[in-house]
Design a protein around this motif. Structure first.
Motif, mmCIF file in Angstrom:
data_model
loop_
_atom_site.group_PDB
_atom_site.id
_atom_site.type_symbol
_atom_site.label_atom_id
_atom_site.label_comp_id
_atom_site.label_asym_id
_atom_site.label_seq_id
_atom_site.Cartn_x
_atom_site.Cartn_y
_atom_site.Cartn_z
ATOM 1 N N ARG A 1 0.858 -1.191 0.000
ATOM 2 C CA ARG A 1 0.000 0.000 0.000
ATOM 3 C C ARG A 1 0.888 1.232 0.000
ATOM 4 N N LEU A 2 0.566 2.182 -0.878
ATOM 5 C CA LEU A 2 1.436 3.325 -1.115
ATOM 6 C C LEU A 2 0.836 4.607 -0.559
ATOM 7 N N ALA A 3 1.714 5.546 -0.279
ATOM 8 C CA ALA A 3 1.266 6.870 0.155
ATOM 9 C C ALA A 3 0.739 7.667 -1.023
ATOM 10 N N ASP A 4 1.325 7.483 -2.203
ATOM 11 C CA ASP A 4 0.921 8.210 -3.406
ATOM 12 C C ASP A 4 0.771 7.209 -4.551
ATOM 13 N N PRO A 5 -0.457 6.970 -5.030
ATOM 14 C CA PRO A 5 -0.637 6.001 -6.129
ATOM 15 C C PRO A 5 0.117 6.369 -7.394
ATOM 16 N N ALA A 6 0.442 7.652 -7.572
ATOM 17 C CA ALA A 6 1.147 8.063 -8.786
ATOM 18 C C ALA A 6 2.555 7.492 -8.857
ATOM 19 N N THR A 7 3.104 7.042 -7.730
ATOM 20 C CA THR A 7 4.463 6.489 -7.712
ATOM 21 C C THR A 7 4.474 4.978 -7.910
ATOM 22 N N THR A 8 3.359 4.412 -8.387
ATOM 23 C CA THR A 8 3.257 2.957 -8.510
ATOM 24 C C THR A 8 4.379 2.364 -9.345
ATOM 25 N N ASP A 9 4.609 2.910 -10.544
ATOM 26 C CA ASP A 9 5.622 2.339 -11.428
ATOM 27 C C ASP A 9 7.012 2.385 -10.792
ATOM 28 N N LEU A 10 7.326 3.491 -10.129
ATOM 29 C CA LEU A 10 8.638 3.621 -9.505
ATOM 30 C C LEU A 10 8.818 2.614 -8.368
ATOM 31 N N VAL A 11 7.770 2.430 -7.558
ATOM 32 C CA VAL A 11 7.853 1.483 -6.448
ATOM 33 C C VAL A 11 7.973 0.056 -6.980
ATOM 34 N N VAL A 12 7.255 -0.263 -8.062
ATOM 35 C CA VAL A 12 7.364 -1.603 -8.647
ATOM 36 C C VAL A 12 8.799 -1.872 -9.090
ATOM 37 N N GLN A 13 9.408 -0.893 -9.739
ATOM 38 C CA GLN A 13 10.797 -1.068 -10.160
ATOM 39 C C GLN A 13 11.707 -1.346 -8.962
ATOM 40 N N ARG A 14 11.526 -0.580 -7.900
ATOM 41 C CA ARG A 14 12.366 -0.772 -6.711
ATOM 42 C C ARG A 14 12.111 -2.140 -6.071
ATOM 43 N N ALA A 15 10.830 -2.547 -6.028
ATOM 44 C CA ALA A 15 10.505 -3.841 -5.418
ATOM 45 C C ALA A 15 11.091 -4.993 -6.229
ATOM 46 N N VAL A 16 10.981 -4.920 -7.566
ATOM 47 C CA VAL A 16 11.523 -5.981 -8.417
ATOM 48 C C VAL A 16 13.039 -6.055 -8.263
ATOM 49 N N PHE A 17 13.678 -4.901 -8.166
ATOM 50 C CA PHE A 17 15.131 -4.893 -7.982
ATOM 51 C C PHE A 17 15.508 -5.472 -6.614
ATOM 52 N N THR A 18 14.721 -5.142 -5.599
ATOM 53 C CA THR A 18 15.009 -5.636 -4.250
ATOM 54 C C THR A 18 14.858 -7.144 -4.171
ATOM 55 N N MET A 19 13.829 -7.685 -4.881
ATOM 56 C CA MET A 19 13.565 -9.122 -4.813
ATOM 57 C C MET A 19 14.363 -9.915 -5.842
ATOM 58 N N ARG A 20 15.188 -9.200 -6.621
ATOM 59 C CA ARG A 20 16.037 -9.855 -7.625
ATOM 60 C C ARG A 20 15.200 -10.677 -8.606
ATOM 61 N N ASN A 21 15.471 -11.977 -8.713
ATOM 62 C CA ASN A 21 14.798 -12.827 -9.706
ATOM 63 C C ASN A 21 13.633 -13.626 -9.123
ATOM 64 N N GLN A 22 13.120 -13.197 -7.989
ATOM 65 C CA GLN A 22 12.032 -13.941 -7.362
ATOM 66 C C GLN A 22 10.669 -13.620 -7.975
ATOM 67 N N VAL A 23 10.523 -12.459 -8.609
ATOM 68 C CA VAL A 23 9.217 -11.976 -9.055
ATOM 69 C C VAL A 23 8.718 -12.789 -10.247
ATOM 70 N N GLN A 24 7.483 -13.307 -10.118
ATOM 71 C CA GLN A 24 6.834 -14.018 -11.220
ATOM 72 C C GLN A 24 5.963 -13.074 -12.049
ATOM 73 N N ARG A 25 5.184 -12.282 -11.373
ATOM 74 C CA ARG A 25 4.331 -11.304 -12.054
ATOM 75 C C ARG A 25 3.909 -10.238 -11.063
ATOM 76 N N VAL A 26 3.412 -9.122 -11.609
ATOM 77 C CA VAL A 26 2.994 -7.977 -10.796
ATOM 78 C C VAL A 26 1.656 -7.478 -11.323
ATOM 79 N N THR A 27 0.735 -7.192 -10.431
ATOM 80 C CA THR A 27 -0.531 -6.544 -10.796
ATOM 81 C C THR A 27 -0.667 -5.274 -9.973
ATOM 82 N N THR A 28 -1.272 -4.261 -10.571
ATOM 83 C CA THR A 28 -1.428 -2.979 -9.894
ATOM 84 C C THR A 28 -2.886 -2.562 -9.871
#
Length: 757
Positions: free
Chosen positions: A212-239
């Motif tokens: 859950r985000l403070a600002d929905p407009a930052t969704t794409d940026l947070v997804v990028q950071r989360a995918v980078f943090t989790m390395r190769n664990q991510v299977q898919r993302v929905t927003t």
């Protein structure tokens, strides 16, 4: 002062009583337009507000990350912009069996106590209880599609083939997943112990984590950071954007159609009101002159006319608002989650009121300028033959038609108002017929919207090759295309899109390509308009996506009509995928021989141990548009009828003294009637032809424009068929002549004395 006001009201009441039919039609026409506008605005707002209301009340997560392993929650919580986390929860795919149907379902773990973030909204039944471990809570739209209710038992089959009986404890809604079947598979919330029983193998489950985000407009940026943090664990993302889009598609299409009809109808209604008010002023010149000679001022006359004609429009607005409220409350039921807010509703009512008052103010102002001379003439301008009358003479038309052609456009302003007041409704009716034809084309030619395959077969307990052989053994099956549907991370890894691998590069599935060409080699793909817009690419560009951790680079060689997922679908050959994703195929798409009954083939194949699903045509979801088109055609016909009645009344008023002269010249009552019908029907016929031509010209373009905006893509629009267009023209012109015939027949038989002008 009181006497003057009383006289004004008596005059208004007497005039309304003298033309009750025309007044009622005016009220009905305005009411119908206001109803369409309010319902359109409600549906457009409902296209977003159902998600918004569900999202707020359930405190949903903006981002859902699906991974194979449990992520580092503390690292995700420390990401900039993340305010809270839902989960991590385990989820497992399964197959639900209910009422003879086998459909995929996702079982998602959830605690017995309502979570703080992403808590489902319980609508029926009760929540999960550790004392009843076999109970689950099912997402409500999915439950309704399968006929499940609280207390209903059903069977699920895990990936290991074991079957388990579960019971529906309750039905709930969520802002984290769209409505079924637009959003598949179905969803059920279950306790951890129940999930362990259905799917005991950890390697067959995945972990879902909500942010859950403070600002929905930052969704794409947070997804990028989360995918980078989790390395190769991510299977898919929905927003949240995907969920909102899945909830708004159908209502938004319907709302835009209603809005288009409503705005055009409002213009036509304004023209009809202006024509009616102007016609009444012309017919009341003697009465108005008499009133002014008795002491009525210009302001009093204008006020009387505005009150009289404006009251009809305001009554129509009030009636339309009431009818729209009843329709949205009772007819639509629970499909309207959030009612229309005060802002848009006030804008519609105020805007329509101002349009009505503006339409009647100009004729009223002209009436106020009438000089106080009781003998003020009301006859039309005279002096020369019109060009139309000259043409009628040159082609040697009968005298009655020549006289009618002469009178058709004598008063240019009322004639123009009548012509436009009929042309605009006819144009919108023709556009509505184009929408009808487009839906019919979807049904007759499903391959034009990507449904060349009527059935989809999944192996169930059989191997993929055995499933293919059994399907091809059916005499009605002509082709079986192997396929798989996967989620792919788009470039920049901000979200996932559907990747559909169907057929082989050497033997591709017959996708409806409208631009470019079909893929013919490995690494080539076709895409929907929504995906091209999402990625900002064109035909010929290369795109890199990630499927299950494996990067895939494809070249987009064509654009297809794609009604699913707002057009955000990438389609390619099965052999373009990595071996781990392509073997074995998830399903086979079956193309049947022409004329084969898909339901019968499905029944035969289901008896052979196969899971068979029948394709749902997009036209079935938009079938309500047919009802809307019929209702709007009726309203637009009322508007045209009101314009015709005004034109007929004005024509009779202009030529009431000519009737005796025409009869004295030797014209029979039938010829006199033909003269009057021609004078009124000619502008109407011209308006019908011009409106139909404009509608036929614009209908396909407008439908394709809406298709492009919704992601489906251009290339779906169809103009009305020649037979349909010809029938519409004949009916409209015939109705116009019939409306003009009734008063003309009565006037032709009346005894009118010859008096000096």
């Amino acid at each position: 002062m009181i006497t003057t006001r009383t006289a004004e009201l008596r005059w208004i009441r007497a005039d309304l009583r003298a033309r009750r039919g025309q007044a009622a039609l005016t009220v009905l026409a305005v009411a119908g337009i206001v109803t369409a506008l309010i319902i359109a605005a409600t549906l457009l707002e409902d296209g977003t507000n159902p998600w918004r209301g569900l999202f707020q009340r359930s405190n949903s997560a903006h981002i859902w990350i699906h991974s194979k392993d449990v992520p580092d929650v503390s690292a995700l919580r420390q990401l900039k912009g993340v305010t809270d986390i839902a989960g991590p929860y385990r989820s497992a795919p399964a197959t639900l069996v209910a009422h003879g149907r086998r459909v995929p379902i996702t079982l998602q773990e959830t605690p017995a106590a309502f979570p703080a973030v992403a808590r489902p909204l319980l609508r029926e039944g009760r929540w999960l209880d550790v004392r009843t471990p076999n109970a689950v809570v099912v997402e409500r739209s999915f439950a309704r599609a399968l006929g499940l209710r609280p207390g209903s038992p059903f069977t699920v089959t895990g990936l290991n083939g074991a079957t388990h009986t579960l019971t529906v404890a309750g039905l709930a809604e969520s802002g984290d997943q769209g409505f079924y079947p637009e959003w598949t598979p179905g969803l059920a919330w279950t306790l951890a112990q129940t999930l362990n029983v259905v799917e005991p193998a950890p390697g067959r489950t995945e972990t879902v984590t909500g942010l859950r985000l403070a600002d929905p407009a930052t969704t794409d940026l947070v997804v990028q950071r989360a995918v980078f943090t989790m390395r190769n664990q991510v299977q898919r993302v929905t927003t949240w954007r995907e969920v909102r889009a899945s909830m708004e598609l159908d209502n938004r299409l319907l709302g835009l159609l209603l809005a288009l009809f409503g705005v055009a109808g409002l213009v036509a209604a304004a023209l009809a009101l202006a024509n009616a008010a102007g016609g009444r002023v012309l017919m009341q010149l003697r009465d108005i002159a008499t009133l002014k000679s008795l002491g009525f001022t210009r302001g009093q006359v204008v006020r009387m006319l505005v009150i009289e004609h404006g009251t009809l429009g305001l009554l129509g607005i009030a009636a339309g608002a009431l009818v729209a409220r009843l329709i949205t409350t009772y007819a639509m039921g629970e499909s309207v989650v959030v009612p229309l807010s005060a802002g848009p509703l006030s804008a519609i009512l105020v805007g329509t009121s101002l349009t009505v008052l503006a339409a009647v103010l100009i004729p009223a102002w002209r009436g106020g300028r009438t000089p106080p001379i009781p003998a003020a003439p009301a006859a039309p301008p005279r002096g020369h033959l019109s060009r139309l009358a000259r043409v009628a003479l040159l082609v040697r038309l009968p005298p009655a038609l020549v006289l009618g052609a002469r009178d058709a456009f004598t008063r240019r302003t009322p004639a123009a108002l009548t012509l436009c007041g009929i042309a605009i409704p006819m144009m919108m009716i023709t556009i509505g017929l184009g929408c009808w034809t487009t839906l019919d084309d979807f049904i007759r030619h499903p391959e034009s919207v990507g449904q060349a395959a009527a059935l989809t077969v999944r192996p169930a307990e059989l191997t993929a090759e055995e499933a293919r052989q059994r399907a091809m053994a059916d005499p009605d099956v002509v082709a079986a295309y192997p396929g798989a549907e996967l989620d792919a991370l788009v470039p920049w890894q901000t979200r996932t899109v559907r990747t559909r691998a169907l057929g082989l590069s050497s033997d591709p599935y017959p996708f409806p390509v409208v631009e470019g060409r079909m893929f013919a080699d490995r690494g080539e793909a076709v895409a929907g308009q929504g995906l091209l817009d999402l990625l900002g690419v064109q035909i010929g560009d290369r795109v890199r996506v990630t499927i299950g951790g494996t990067p895939l680079i494809v070249r987009i060689v064509g654009r297809v009509v794609e009604p699913e997922q707002d057009g955000e679908v990438l389609s390619l050959g099965l052999d373009s995928l990595a071996a781990k994703d392509a073997e074995p195929p998830q399903f086979y798409a079956l193309v049947l021989r022409p004329g084969a009954d898909a339901a019968q083939v499905r029944a035969r194949l289901q008896g052979q141990g196969l899971e068979v699903a029948q394709a749902v045509n997009p036209a079935d979801r938009l079938a309500v548009i047919r009802v809307i088109i019929i209702a709007l055609v009726a309203v637009l016909a009322l508007i045209g009828l009101a314009s015709l009645l005004t034109a007929s009344a004005l024509g009779l008023r202009d030529h009431v003294l000519d009737l005796a002269v025409l009869k004295a010249m030797g014209l029979t009552p039938r010829q006199v009637m033909a003269t009057l019908v021609t004078a009124t029907g000619l502008p109407a016929a011209v308006g019908v032809v011009l409106g139909a031509a404009a509608g036929a010209f614009w209908s396909r373009w407008l439908i394709d424009l809406e298709g492009r905006g919704s992601g489906v893509g251009a290339g779906i629009g169809r103009a009305p068929t020649p037979g349909m267009l010809a029938a519409a023209l004949l009916i409209a012109i015939g109705a116009a002549l019939l409306v003009a015939l009734i008063p003309a027949r009565r006037a032709a038989r009346a005894q009118v004395p010859v008096t000096a002008r």
